[in-house]
Design an enzyme around this catalytic site. Structure first.
Site, PDB file in Angstrom:
ATOM      1  N   HIS B 235      68.995 -17.707  58.367  1.00 23.51           N
ATOM      2  CA  HIS B 235      67.778 -17.392  57.628  1.00 23.51           C
ATOM      3  C   HIS B 235      66.799 -16.611  58.481  1.00 23.51           C
ATOM      4  CE1 HIS B 235      65.496 -17.374  53.999  1.00 23.51           C
ATOM      5  NE2 HIS B 235      64.426 -17.446  54.757  1.00 23.51           N
ATOM      6  N   TYR B 239      64.302 -12.711  58.293  1.00 23.18           N
ATOM      7  CA  TYR B 239      62.943 -12.348  58.733  1.00 23.18           C
ATOM      8  C   TYR B 239      63.003 -11.277  59.804  1.00 23.18           C
ATOM      9  CZ  TYR B 239      61.480 -16.219  55.916  1.00 23.18           C
ATOM     10  OH  TYR B 239      61.277 -17.047  54.857  1.00 23.18           O
ATOM     11  N   HIS B 386      68.310 -12.047  44.066  1.00 24.05           N
ATOM     12  CA  HIS B 386      67.181 -12.315  44.963  1.00 24.05           C
ATOM     13  C   HIS B 386      67.251 -11.441  46.213  1.00 24.05           C
ATOM     14  CE1 HIS B 386      64.338 -14.389  47.552  1.00 24.05           C
ATOM     15  NE2 HIS B 386      65.303 -14.563  48.419  1.00 24.05           N
ATOM     16  N   PHE B 387      68.394 -11.444  46.895  1.00 24.58           N
ATOM     17  CA  PHE B 387      68.364 -10.715  48.164  1.00 24.58           C
ATOM     18  C   PHE B 387      68.562  -9.211  47.987  1.00 24.58           C
ATOM     19  CE2 PHE B 387      72.766 -12.577  48.588  1.00 24.58           C
ATOM     20  CZ  PHE B 387      73.475 -11.397  48.540  1.00 24.58           C
ATOM     21  N   HIS B 388      68.879  -8.777  46.783  1.00 28.68           N
ATOM     22  CA  HIS B 388      68.813  -7.333  46.581  1.00 28.68           C
ATOM     23  C   HIS B 388      67.371  -6.872  46.348  1.00 28.68           C
ATOM     24  CE1 HIS B 388      73.184  -7.371  46.527  1.00 28.68           C
ATOM     25  NE2 HIS B 388      73.115  -6.071  46.722  1.00 28.68           N
ATOM     26  N   ARG B 449      78.586 -15.802  42.523  1.00 26.80           N
ATOM     27  CA  ARG B 449      78.551 -14.653  43.410  1.00 26.80           C
ATOM     28  C   ARG B 449      79.902 -14.559  44.118  1.00 26.80           C
ATOM     29  NH1 ARG B 449      75.026 -16.466  48.722  1.00 26.80           N
ATOM     30  NH2 ARG B 449      75.621 -14.402  49.418  1.00 26.80           N
ATOM     31  N   ARG B 450      80.116 -13.525  44.901  1.00 26.94           N
ATOM     32  CA  ARG B 450      81.268 -13.408  45.787  1.00 26.94           C
ATOM     33  C   ARG B 450      82.603 -13.601  45.072  1.00 26.94           C
ATOM     34  NH1 ARG B 450      79.638 -16.461  51.433  1.00 26.94           N
ATOM     35  NH2 ARG B 450      78.608 -14.649  52.261  1.00 26.94           N
TER      36      ARG B 450
END
Lengths: 270, 583
Positions: B235, B239, B386-388, B449-450
């Protein structure tokens, strides 16, 4: 430190938001009782999973009352069992582990969702209030055919649910003029007593036998069969109890000609 | 007299330019692979085998999440340190050495991954090349040793880069003993410090466990332990790649808006908070893991929620700075000032749209962080949506927009086309809106996902609103728009490099501040203190969970072999054997 008034207001509002989030999550845990996968399942040796009493046999077992346990093995690229049936109104504890790589056990569209890590047992307790049909899928990449790993979970109305199992022993042939028996062993996987009816169909006739089985016990039911009544030739039979079914064929042969050799045989594997 | 970065620091400019191009190359390959995946999953167009999907996915994840982001980061950070300290690096040979090390690591990793496309991968070091293990490389999936060696080289390269920045700052401090650390350098140093803390986890996981295991020196690993060590890093790394984005938003966006940064002190507070809280929350990726007690998950959840604070503060400061800039440009009214912003500037617009998307990402992130609601969306397409928005837009779009400013700075060449650039950033925003929104919605009904073929034999997905087909179409459309946008970006970069040098490159400057470092307490610059507190927080958050994982599963696990779960061309007999073994 020089902080602008608007910044102070924003900072305070942000803290309220954050504390609010933590409060709602805490409430979810202690109020409605949404619990997390934890270390309760303990660890396990992935090469000796069968030695663990929870995984001696995979599938559904009745603990008592409305409580059930389901042991599931997640492996590349299937679940064992891949069809799970539990009654509505039940409280089901799943134990899931993996002998190879990391998988998931995810009941589609619900929060019944856990990672399955080799060496660990995932334990989660779920309440199924309503009947319904769900898919199960693996949402953690587990090798080339990961996308083929799936199963189903059926929550059936309580009165349609049982854990009755049937196994039948029947001779393959009988000489005309003789009598024989077809033995059905009915076992009750529930912890409660079971009253039910076993039925044999043979030669166009139907024979019912009522049977009462103690919780977690089993009973034998004998059906007497008269060869003369059937007449010479092959006769298909079927034994049913609580939707379980087993069938085979009984050959009635000429009593005088007793060196007839192999019969068609009864299909008596469970 | 032109005063661009290349004029001030010609030697450093070459390193920065190289880092940027390494980043763009990774972006090009990784981005195109993203389109292949989107079309394959949604069954719009399938021209690879589903078994190769996971090779594509591994490359997509590693090239974009690690290579693209971090190469761009080292470029920006080298620029930020040298520009704000107004001095070059101490030894440019050292700077090149870490760059070369990172490239070498990337090449090794790429060789291991791309061998997944070969029918018969070559054998090296006694085993066939293999790395279909995805970006997270969870054991007992086992990659070839050069995959792990490459990762180690890459990470050590970044460590040396961090040392380079510190060293440059130390040299500056010797000459400027009483001065505050300039804000851009402060941001770089705090980010580097938490990078050191968090990468210890992944380094330990690889060097102590995964690499010896893949080399056959030890014959077992504890999957939960290596997984937990991965997320100890996993994680904080988000950042790490977000921080250069924040640097851009803090020190470039206000300038581009026509004004100044609202507050230097709060910017420092924000980066200190990231130093403190980036690492002790990795367990929030393991809310669904067995073998970790609920209490540890709760601690990770509260830390995660508190990490919302620096991002909420950033939202305030960035918007306030933009408003200040707009008012300097004549903007008026409660919201009317928005129209006074330089929306025709692709650098500004790209960064502003990226910031807007990041706000949306913040909301889906809060859902992910909520540990009990997370059970509904964990490992679904929601997370990918979310992470896109985060790495795929907040970071990627900011980097692309920044490149429109940086590439002229480090080459002295004018951008080939500003209008194509403006169209490009808009197209990215539109494409991502389609794709990410549909992914989020799909996750809500359990779309995983995946997964190469999320079309199952025995059940159908049941969306509450809309249909699976409609969401798949949006994802495919979005992915196509994104790749068109990506091609426009790369085209602009390539054609810019064919331009001749120009005299009209703007000066190399960054935003001034309304409330400057004199308003920030001295203690904020005490990096030793904040590092010590960060380490203590990590010890609090991780000692007990790690101890209990080792206690229950052993340091090296109960005899867990490496798995390379591929069947090769002759599938059916192997599947048959497998079923028999299982039965």
């Amino acid at each position: 430190m020089n902080i602008h008034t608007y910044e102070k207001v924003w900072l305070a509002a942000s803290m309220v938001l954050i504390v609010g989030f933590i409060a709602t999550i805490t409430y979810g845990a202690v109020g409605p009782g949404v619990s997390m996968i934890s270390d309760d399942g303990g660890s396990i040796d992935p090469s000796e999973i069968n030695d663990d009493e929870r995984f001696e046999e995979t599938g559904v077992t009745h603990v008592g009352g409305n409580e059930y346990e389901v042991a599931v093995l997640a492996q590349a690229w299937s679940y064992s069992p891949d069809e799970i049936e539990v009654p509505a109104g039940s409280e089901v504890t799943f134990y899931v582990t993996s002998p190879d790589v990391t998988h998931s056990f995810s009941v589609v569209g619900t929060n019944v969702n856990t990672m399955v890590v080799p060496g660990q047992v995932s334990e989660m307790t779920v309440e199924f209030d309503e009947p319904g049909e769900y898919g199960i899928l693996c949402n953690e990449y587990c090798g080339e055919y990961h996308h083929t790993m799936e199963g189903t979970l059926s929550v059936v109305p309580e009165d349609e649910f049982d854990l009755t199992e049937l196994s039948v022993e029947a001779p393959g042939e009988v000489e005309s003029g003789n009598e024989t028996t077809i033995n059905a062993t009915v076992s009750d996987g529930m912890q409660t007593d079971l009253e039910t009816t076993a039925t044999l169909e043979i030669g166009g006739e139907q024979y019912d036998e009522d049977v009462t089985i103690d919780g977690a016990g089993s009973e034998s039911v004998e059906f007497a069969v008269d060869a003369d009544q059937l007449g010479e030739g092959d006769h298909d039979w079927t034994v049913t109890v609580d939707g379980e079914e087993e069938s085979g064929t009984l050959s009635v042969v000429d009593g005088a000609n007793d060196d007839s050799g192999d019969s068609d045989g009864g299909d008596d594997d469970a | 007299m032109r005063n661009a970065y290349v004029d001030q620091f010609p030697a450093e400019a070459r390193v920065v330019k190289s880092a940027f191009w390494s980043s763009f190359l990774a972006l090009a390959i990784g981005g195109i692979f993203g389109l292949v995946q989107a079309l394959h999953r949604t069954d719009v167009l399938r021209f690879i085998d589903s078994t190769d999907y996971y090779t594509v996915l591994t490359a997509h994840g590693v090239l974009l999440a690690i290579t693209f982001t971090i190469f761009f980061l080292v470029g920006i950070f080298t620029w930020a340190v040298t520009t704000s300290l107004d001095r070059g690096v101490v030894d440019i040979r050292f700077t090149w050495s870490w760059y070369v090390m990172m490239v070498t690591g990337t090449v090794l990793v790429a060789v291991a991954i791309f061998s997944g496309f070969l029918e018969e991968p070559p054998s090296i070091l006694g085993s066939e090349l293999y790395a279909d293990v995805l970006f997270t490389f969870y054991s007992p999936l086992q990659a070839h040793p050069i995959f792990y060696i490459g990762l180690v080289l890459f990470v050590v390269g970044t460590w040396l880069a961090g040392f380079d920045w510190f060293r440059t700052w130390w040299a500056w401090r010797d000459e400027n003993a009483d001065e505050r650390i300039p804000l851009p350098t402060f941001m770089v140093l705090t980010t580097t410090l938490f990078w050191y803390i968090c990468t210890l986890g992944v380094a330990l996981s690889i060097l102590a466990f995964l690499l010896p295991w893949s080399l056959g020196i030890v014959d077992s690993v504890n999957p939960l332990l290596t997984r937990t060590l991965f997320w100890y890093f996993g994680h904080a790394v988000v950042y790490f790649w977000l921080m250069p984005t924040y640097v851009m938003w803090y020190i470039m966006l206000p300038k581009l808006s026509g004004g100044k940064l609202f507050s230097d002190p709060l910017a420092r507070v924000v980066f200190v908070l990231f130093l403190l809280l980036s690492t002790p929350l990795g367990i929030h990726h393991q809310y669904l893991d067995p073998g970790i007690a609920e209490g540890y998950k709760f601690i990770a959840m509260t830390n995660t929620m508190f990490l919302l604070l620096p991002s909420l503060l950033t939202a305030f400061t960035v918007v306030a700075s933009m408003e200040h800039g707009a008012r300097q440009r004549g903007g008026e009214g409660y919201l009317g000032w928005l129209t006074a912003l330089p929306w025709r500037d692709p650098v500004f617009t790209g960064m502003a749209l990226a910031g807007l998307m990041f706000a949306a990402a913040g909301f889906s992130g809060m859902i992910n962080a909520g540990m009990n609601i997370n059970y509904l969306v964990h490992n679904t397409w929601w997370v990918v949506g979310h992470f896109h928005l985060t790495v795929g837009t907040a970071v990627a779009l900011t980097f692309m927009a920044a490149a429109y400013w940086f590439i002229p700075q480090v080459t002295g060449k004018e951008l080939w086309s500003r209008s194509v650039a403006l169209g490009q950033v808009l197209l990215w925003f539109v494409g991502m809106t389609f794709m990410s929104n549909a992914m989020h919605r799909s996750g809500l009904f359990g779309m995983p996902r995946r997964t190469a073929e999320p079309q199952y034999q025995n059940f159908d997905f049941e969306p509450a609103v809309g249909t699976v087909a409609e969401m798949d179409a949006q994802v495919a459309l979005g992915a196509v728009l994104l790749v068109v946008s990506l091609v426009l970006f790369l085209l602009n970069m390539v054609l810019t490099s064919f331009n001749g040098t120009s005299d009209s490159i703007p000066d190399n400057t960054y935003a001034g501040t309304l409330s400057g470092p004199e308003d920030a307490p001295e203690i904020l610059d005490n990096l030793k203190l904040w590092t010590a507190i960060a380490v203590v927080l990590v010890i609090f958050a991780y000692t007990l969970p790690l101890a209990s994982i080792v206690e229950s599963g052993g340091l090296f696990g109960p005899g867990i072999d490496g798995r390379q779960l591929s069947l090769g061309a002759d599938l059916e007999p192997a599947l048959e054997t497998l079923r028999e073994v299982v039965a």
